[in-house]
Design a protein around this motif. Structure first.
Motif, PDB file in Angstrom:
ATOM      1  N   PHE A  79       0.855  -1.177   0.000  1.00  0.00           N
ATOM      2  CA  PHE A  79       0.000   0.000   0.000  1.00  0.00           C
ATOM      3  C   PHE A  79       0.896   1.233   0.000  1.00  0.00           C
ATOM      4  O   PHE A  79       1.684   1.425   0.923  1.00  0.00           O
ATOM      5  CB  PHE A  79      -0.921   0.023   1.230  1.00  0.00           C
ATOM      6  CG  PHE A  79      -1.838   1.205   1.237  1.00  0.00           C
ATOM      7  CD1 PHE A  79      -3.029   1.174   0.538  1.00  0.00           C
ATOM      8  CD2 PHE A  79      -1.501   2.358   1.924  1.00  0.00           C
ATOM      9  CE1 PHE A  79      -3.878   2.273   0.528  1.00  0.00           C
ATOM     10  CE2 PHE A  79      -2.333   3.457   1.917  1.00  0.00           C
ATOM     11  CZ  PHE A  79      -3.525   3.417   1.221  1.00  0.00           C
ATOM     12  N   ALA A  80       0.795   2.035  -1.037  1.00  0.00           N
ATOM     13  CA  ALA A  80       1.565   3.275  -1.129  1.00  0.00           C
ATOM     14  C   ALA A  80       0.780   4.370  -0.415  1.00  0.00           C
ATOM     15  O   ALA A  80      -0.213   4.869  -0.935  1.00  0.00           O
ATOM     16  CB  ALA A  80       1.804   3.637  -2.593  1.00  0.00           C
ATOM     17  N   GLN A 129      -7.762   6.361  -2.111  1.00  0.00           N
ATOM     18  CA  GLN A 129      -8.903   6.265  -3.006  1.00  0.00           C
ATOM     19  C   GLN A 129      -8.813   7.234  -4.188  1.00  0.00           C
ATOM     20  O   GLN A 129      -9.269   6.914  -5.277  1.00  0.00           O
ATOM     21  CB  GLN A 129     -10.196   6.483  -2.234  1.00  0.00           C
ATOM     22  CG  GLN A 129     -11.412   6.121  -3.047  1.00  0.00           C
ATOM     23  CD  GLN A 129     -12.591   5.766  -2.191  1.00  0.00           C
ATOM     24  OE1 GLN A 129     -12.523   5.774  -0.984  1.00  0.00           O
ATOM     25  NE2 GLN A 129     -13.693   5.439  -2.819  1.00  0.00           N
ATOM     26  N   ASN A 130      -8.215   8.397  -3.996  1.00  0.00           N
ATOM     27  CA  ASN A 130      -8.136   9.342  -5.106  1.00  0.00           C
ATOM     28  C   ASN A 130      -7.119   8.921  -6.176  1.00  0.00           C
ATOM     29  O   ASN A 130      -6.972   9.595  -7.186  1.00  0.00           O
ATOM     30  CB  ASN A 130      -7.876  10.775  -4.620  1.00  0.00           C
ATOM     31  CG  ASN A 130      -6.538  10.943  -3.955  1.00  0.00           C
ATOM     32  OD1 ASN A 130      -5.914   9.964  -3.534  1.00  0.00           O
ATOM     33  ND2 ASN A 130      -6.088  12.169  -3.830  1.00  0.00           N
ATOM     34  N   TYR A 170      -3.078   0.111  -9.817  1.00  0.00           N
ATOM     35  CA  TYR A 170      -3.550   0.071  -8.432  1.00  0.00           C
ATOM     36  C   TYR A 170      -4.834  -0.753  -8.377  1.00  0.00           C
ATOM     37  O   TYR A 170      -5.770  -0.504  -9.142  1.00  0.00           O
ATOM     38  CB  TYR A 170      -3.798   1.489  -7.894  1.00  0.00           C
ATOM     39  CG  TYR A 170      -2.505   2.228  -7.672  1.00  0.00           C
ATOM     40  CD1 TYR A 170      -1.918   2.258  -6.419  1.00  0.00           C
ATOM     41  CD2 TYR A 170      -1.854   2.873  -8.722  1.00  0.00           C
ATOM     42  CE1 TYR A 170      -0.712   2.916  -6.215  1.00  0.00           C
ATOM     43  CE2 TYR A 170      -0.642   3.531  -8.526  1.00  0.00           C
ATOM     44  CZ  TYR A 170      -0.089   3.535  -7.265  1.00  0.00           C
ATOM     45  OH  TYR A 170       1.104   4.183  -7.067  1.00  0.00           O
ATOM     46  N   THR A 171      -4.867  -1.759  -7.497  1.00  0.00           N
ATOM     47  CA  THR A 171      -6.005  -2.677  -7.475  1.00  0.00           C
ATOM     48  C   THR A 171      -6.813  -2.647  -6.179  1.00  0.00           C
ATOM     49  O   THR A 171      -7.837  -3.314  -6.093  1.00  0.00           O
ATOM     50  CB  THR A 171      -5.530  -4.119  -7.726  1.00  0.00           C
ATOM     51  OG1 THR A 171      -4.566  -4.474  -6.735  1.00  0.00           O
ATOM     52  CG2 THR A 171      -4.913  -4.264  -9.113  1.00  0.00           C
ATOM     53  N   PHE A 172      -6.354  -1.923  -5.171  1.00  0.00           N
ATOM     54  CA  PHE A 172      -7.163  -1.758  -3.952  1.00  0.00           C
ATOM     55  C   PHE A 172      -6.862  -0.389  -3.372  1.00  0.00           C
ATOM     56  O   PHE A 172      -5.827   0.213  -3.653  1.00  0.00           O
ATOM     57  CB  PHE A 172      -6.914  -2.879  -2.931  1.00  0.00           C
ATOM     58  CG  PHE A 172      -5.521  -2.943  -2.375  1.00  0.00           C
ATOM     59  CD1 PHE A 172      -5.210  -2.320  -1.179  1.00  0.00           C
ATOM     60  CD2 PHE A 172      -4.519  -3.633  -3.051  1.00  0.00           C
ATOM     61  CE1 PHE A 172      -3.923  -2.386  -0.661  1.00  0.00           C
ATOM     62  CE2 PHE A 172      -3.236  -3.709  -2.533  1.00  0.00           C
ATOM     63  CZ  PHE A 172      -2.937  -3.082  -1.339  1.00  0.00           C
ATOM     64  N   PHE A 173      -7.810   0.114  -2.578  1.00  0.00           N
ATOM     65  CA  PHE A 173      -7.736   1.502  -2.139  1.00  0.00           C
ATOM     66  C   PHE A 173      -8.171   1.652  -0.693  1.00  0.00           C
ATOM     67  O   PHE A 173      -8.980   0.872  -0.193  1.00  0.00           O
ATOM     68  CB  PHE A 173      -8.608   2.376  -3.052  1.00  0.00           C
ATOM     69  CG  PHE A 173      -8.226   2.218  -4.490  1.00  0.00           C
ATOM     70  CD1 PHE A 173      -7.162   2.913  -5.016  1.00  0.00           C
ATOM     71  CD2 PHE A 173      -8.884   1.316  -5.292  1.00  0.00           C
ATOM     72  CE1 PHE A 173      -6.771   2.729  -6.323  1.00  0.00           C
ATOM     73  CE2 PHE A 173      -8.507   1.114  -6.607  1.00  0.00           C
ATOM     74  CZ  PHE A 173      -7.442   1.823  -7.125  1.00  0.00           C
ATOM     75  N   GLN A 174      -7.641   2.689  -0.071  1.00  0.00           N
ATOM     76  CA  GLN A 174      -8.004   3.005   1.308  1.00  0.00           C
ATOM     77  C   GLN A 174      -9.424   3.557   1.316  1.00  0.00           C
ATOM     78  O   GLN A 174      -9.743   4.466   0.550  1.00  0.00           O
ATOM     79  CB  GLN A 174      -7.031   4.039   1.861  1.00  0.00           C
ATOM     80  CG  GLN A 174      -7.298   4.438   3.282  1.00  0.00           C
ATOM     81  CD  GLN A 174      -6.274   5.460   3.771  1.00  0.00           C
ATOM     82  OE1 GLN A 174      -5.557   6.065   2.989  1.00  0.00           O
ATOM     83  NE2 GLN A 174      -6.223   5.636   5.062  1.00  0.00           N
ATOM     84  N   ALA A 175     -10.256   2.998   2.156  1.00  0.00           N
ATOM     85  CA  ALA A 175     -11.640   3.460   2.268  1.00  0.00           C
ATOM     86  C   ALA A 175     -11.682   4.765   3.061  1.00  0.00           C
ATOM     87  O   ALA A 175     -10.768   5.066   3.833  1.00  0.00           O
ATOM     88  CB  ALA A 175     -12.484   2.406   2.966  1.00  0.00           C
ATOM     89  N   PRO A 176     -12.753   5.514   2.885  1.00  0.00           N
ATOM     90  CA  PRO A 176     -12.922   6.703   3.722  1.00  0.00           C
ATOM     91  C   PRO A 176     -13.029   6.293   5.187  1.00  0.00           C
ATOM     92  O   PRO A 176     -13.367   5.148   5.491  1.00  0.00           O
ATOM     93  CB  PRO A 176     -14.241   7.304   3.244  1.00  0.00           C
ATOM     94  CG  PRO A 176     -14.541   6.664   1.941  1.00  0.00           C
ATOM     95  CD  PRO A 176     -13.840   5.344   1.939  1.00  0.00           C
ATOM     96  N   PRO A 177     -12.794   7.215   6.107  1.00  0.00           N
ATOM     97  CA  PRO A 177     -12.927   6.880   7.534  1.00  0.00           C
ATOM     98  C   PRO A 177     -14.363   6.507   7.878  1.00  0.00           C
ATOM     99  O   PRO A 177     -15.319   6.894   7.197  1.00  0.00           O
ATOM    100  CB  PRO A 177     -12.490   8.150   8.255  1.00  0.00           C
ATOM    101  CG  PRO A 177     -12.492   9.224   7.251  1.00  0.00           C
ATOM    102  CD  PRO A 177     -12.402   8.597   5.894  1.00  0.00           C
ATOM    103  N   GLU A 178     -14.521   5.765   8.973  1.00  0.00           N
ATOM    104  CA  GLU A 178     -15.827   5.264   9.396  1.00  0.00           C
ATOM    105  C   GLU A 178     -16.857   6.392   9.527  1.00  0.00           C
ATOM    106  O   GLU A 178     -18.000   6.257   9.086  1.00  0.00           O
ATOM    107  CB  GLU A 178     -15.676   4.523  10.716  1.00  0.00           C
ATOM    108  CG  GLU A 178     -16.969   3.944  11.249  1.00  0.00           C
ATOM    109  CD  GLU A 178     -16.770   3.234  12.583  1.00  0.00           C
ATOM    110  OE1 GLU A 178     -17.625   2.422  12.908  1.00  0.00           O
ATOM    111  OE2 GLU A 178     -15.774   3.503  13.285  1.00  0.00           O
ATOM    112  N   TRP A 179     -16.455   7.524  10.120  1.00  0.00           N
ATOM    113  CA  TRP A 179     -17.407   8.616  10.324  1.00  0.00           C
ATOM    114  C   TRP A 179     -17.953   9.118   8.992  1.00  0.00           C
ATOM    115  O   TRP A 179     -19.120   9.492   8.888  1.00  0.00           O
ATOM    116  CB  TRP A 179     -16.786   9.769  11.121  1.00  0.00           C
ATOM    117  CG  TRP A 179     -15.663  10.479  10.414  1.00  0.00           C
ATOM    118  CD1 TRP A 179     -14.329  10.223  10.531  1.00  0.00           C
ATOM    119  CD2 TRP A 179     -15.783  11.541   9.473  1.00  0.00           C
ATOM    120  NE1 TRP A 179     -13.605  11.059   9.711  1.00  0.00           N
ATOM    121  CE2 TRP A 179     -14.476  11.885   9.043  1.00  0.00           C
ATOM    122  CE3 TRP A 179     -16.848  12.248   8.926  1.00  0.00           C
ATOM    123  CZ2 TRP A 179     -14.215  12.883   8.104  1.00  0.00           C
ATOM    124  CZ3 TRP A 179     -16.596  13.246   7.995  1.00  0.00           C
ATOM    125  CH2 TRP A 179     -15.285  13.552   7.599  1.00  0.00           C
TER     126      TRP A 179
END
Length: 89
Positions: A3-4, A44-45, A52-61
């Protein structure tokens, strides 16, 4: 799996996203990772960056906030998937 992390990369390199030095680091991570046959992810952006095949999701809130907007906001057009789910629930 690599993960970069764009924020960490900027903090530790001293360069900001968009600067040539920063982008060269991202390119190097991309090339070495994919050449080794390892999956590469990022923020994600970066979803439109090739490789790139997977991304950081937005925070839970933020996920909760967006869900509340959908459920408590104005009615969605009847053709939307969310509206269809509401009718069939």
């Amino acid at each position: 799996m690599i993960f970069a992390a764009s924020g960490d990369l900027g903090n530790f390199s001293g360069h900001k996203q968009g600067e040539p030095e920063y982008e060269a680091l991202v390119t190097r991570i991309h090339d070495v990772t994919l050449k080794a046959g390892i999956r590469l992810g990022g923020p994600q952006n970066w979803k439109n960056r090739p490789g790139y095949t997977f991304f950081q999701a937005p925070p839970e809130w933020m996920l909760i906030q967006e869900g509340a907007k959908v459920n408590l906001g104005p009615p969605l057009p009847s053709s939307s998937p969310a509206q269809s789910r509401r009718r069939h629930a």
